[in-house]
Design a protein around this motif. Sequence first.
Motif, PDB file in Angstrom:
ATOM      1  N   ASN A 158      -1.472  25.300 -67.810  1.00  0.00           N
ATOM      2  CA  ASN A 158      -1.675  25.095 -66.379  1.00  0.00           C
ATOM      3  C   ASN A 158      -2.890  24.231 -66.058  1.00  0.00           C
ATOM      4  O   ASN A 158      -3.070  23.815 -64.916  1.00  0.00           O
ATOM      5  CB  ASN A 158      -1.808  26.446 -65.659  1.00  0.00           C
ATOM      6  N   SER A 189      11.247  25.248 -60.557  1.00  0.00           N
ATOM      7  CA  SER A 189      10.491  24.177 -61.204  1.00  0.00           C
ATOM      8  C   SER A 189      10.857  22.827 -60.607  1.00  0.00           C
ATOM      9  O   SER A 189       9.975  22.016 -60.282  1.00  0.00           O
ATOM     10  CB  SER A 189      10.776  24.186 -62.713  1.00  0.00           C
ATOM     11  N   LEU A 222       9.482  22.502 -56.974  1.00  0.00           N
ATOM     12  CA  LEU A 222       8.032  22.350 -56.947  1.00  0.00           C
ATOM     13  C   LEU A 222       7.608  20.980 -57.470  1.00  0.00           C
ATOM     14  O   LEU A 222       6.689  20.358 -56.920  1.00  0.00           O
ATOM     15  CB  LEU A 222       7.380  23.464 -57.773  1.00  0.00           C
ATOM     16  N   ALA A 249       5.673  18.336 -55.299  1.00  0.00           N
ATOM     17  CA  ALA A 249       4.378  17.853 -55.790  1.00  0.00           C
ATOM     18  C   ALA A 249       4.359  16.333 -55.897  1.00  0.00           C
ATOM     19  O   ALA A 249       3.349  15.683 -55.593  1.00  0.00           O
ATOM     20  CB  ALA A 249       4.069  18.487 -57.147  1.00  0.00           C
ATOM     21  N   LEU A 302      -0.211  20.460 -59.351  1.00  0.00           N
ATOM     22  CA  LEU A 302       0.971  21.305 -59.116  1.00  0.00           C
ATOM     23  C   LEU A 302       2.148  20.824 -59.946  1.00  0.00           C
ATOM     24  O   LEU A 302       2.905  21.629 -60.491  1.00  0.00           O
ATOM     25  CB  LEU A 302       1.334  21.295 -57.627  1.00  0.00           C
ATOM     26  N   LYS A 338       1.692  22.126 -63.449  1.00  0.00           N
ATOM     27  CA  LYS A 338       1.866  23.580 -63.518  1.00  0.00           C
ATOM     28  C   LYS A 338       3.331  23.985 -63.436  1.00  0.00           C
ATOM     29  O   LYS A 338       3.736  24.985 -64.028  1.00  0.00           O
ATOM     30  CB  LYS A 338       1.096  24.249 -62.380  1.00  0.00           C
ATOM     31  N   ALA A 339       4.129  23.229 -62.696  1.00  0.00           N
ATOM     32  CA  ALA A 339       5.528  23.596 -62.456  1.00  0.00           C
ATOM     33  C   ALA A 339       6.490  22.978 -63.453  1.00  0.00           C
ATOM     34  O   ALA A 339       7.694  23.164 -63.348  1.00  0.00           O
ATOM     35  CB  ALA A 339       5.925  23.177 -61.038  1.00  0.00           C
ATOM     36  N   LEU A 377       4.788  33.095 -62.210  1.00  0.00           N
ATOM     37  CA  LEU A 377       3.893  31.983 -61.867  1.00  0.00           C
ATOM     38  C   LEU A 377       4.554  31.052 -60.858  1.00  0.00           C
ATOM     39  O   LEU A 377       3.961  30.712 -59.829  1.00  0.00           O
ATOM     40  CB  LEU A 377       3.522  31.204 -63.133  1.00  0.00           C
ATOM     41  N   LEU A 378       5.798  30.632 -61.137  1.00  0.00           N
ATOM     42  CA  LEU A 378       6.474  29.698 -60.248  1.00  0.00           C
ATOM     43  C   LEU A 378       6.751  30.326 -58.884  1.00  0.00           C
ATOM     44  O   LEU A 378       6.646  29.657 -57.850  1.00  0.00           O
ATOM     45  CB  LEU A 378       7.776  29.210 -60.887  1.00  0.00           C
ATOM     46  N   LEU A 384       3.544  30.133 -56.986  1.00  0.00           N
ATOM     47  CA  LEU A 384       3.247  28.784 -56.517  1.00  0.00           C
ATOM     48  C   LEU A 384       4.121  28.404 -55.329  1.00  0.00           C
ATOM     49  O   LEU A 384       3.680  27.681 -54.424  1.00  0.00           O
ATOM     50  CB  LEU A 384       3.470  27.776 -57.652  1.00  0.00           C
TER      51      LEU A 384
END
Length: 233
Positions: free
Chosen positions: A21, A79, A82, A86, A94, A97-98, A119-120, A123
């Motif tokens: 991340n 994913s 996001l 992003a 971001l 991270k995704a 996590l996702l 976010l």
Amino acid sequence: MNRTQINKLRMYGTVDLVLDNHIDLLQPFPELISAQQRLKDGQAMIIQNNQVQEADNSGLTINKNLVKANFIESILKFSAALRAYATAIKNEELKVKAHYVSSDLKKTSDPILFDIGSLLYGLADPIRNELIKYSVGEDEFGVMDDLLAEFKKAYPQQRVAITGSKVSTGNIGRVYKSMDNLLKEEIDELMLPFQFSQPDFYNAYKNARIIVNYSARGKAKPDKPADPPEGEK
């Protein structure tokens, strides 16, 4: 694997996830990137040897395999949404991270897969309205809610084989010893400067290094990097 090893494997995965991340912060440090890759390789080796131990006694059912497949599909939807969002707002952090792909998720252990889904979801939750046009709306959030609960309930039911290969048991023990040494002697040391330059990242890493005893609903003895000696803080 025994319970201690399972909990320690969770710690390895959480550390790996924290580093993933913040991959942008690792780029100037090839030695840290190399060490993380060895952390990933060690996790894969542990899982591979554990599968040899368990053979056909994994206790996985057709229903659980279906839940896992649906969970991975939901993770990929989040994913994709996001990453698209992003990209649109030019948020590289971001986007990193995704970033997850199907081939990697299918090889990921259940506890780590659950952490990725959580996590996702975390976010995505604050920007629900913005994600609707990227095909993640209330229905998709509802599905992910249900799958997180269902998958968390499903994966602890996987039995640890009682009769397994003695060779694999020995291999796992050696890999754990190597992984502990990698963390304590290399990664912990390489991470120390981040306590000053990136304190949030460093604190997330230290928290990830704590071994949580999930089976007893508490925390085992912390296995985390020591604070720097007096005078070096």
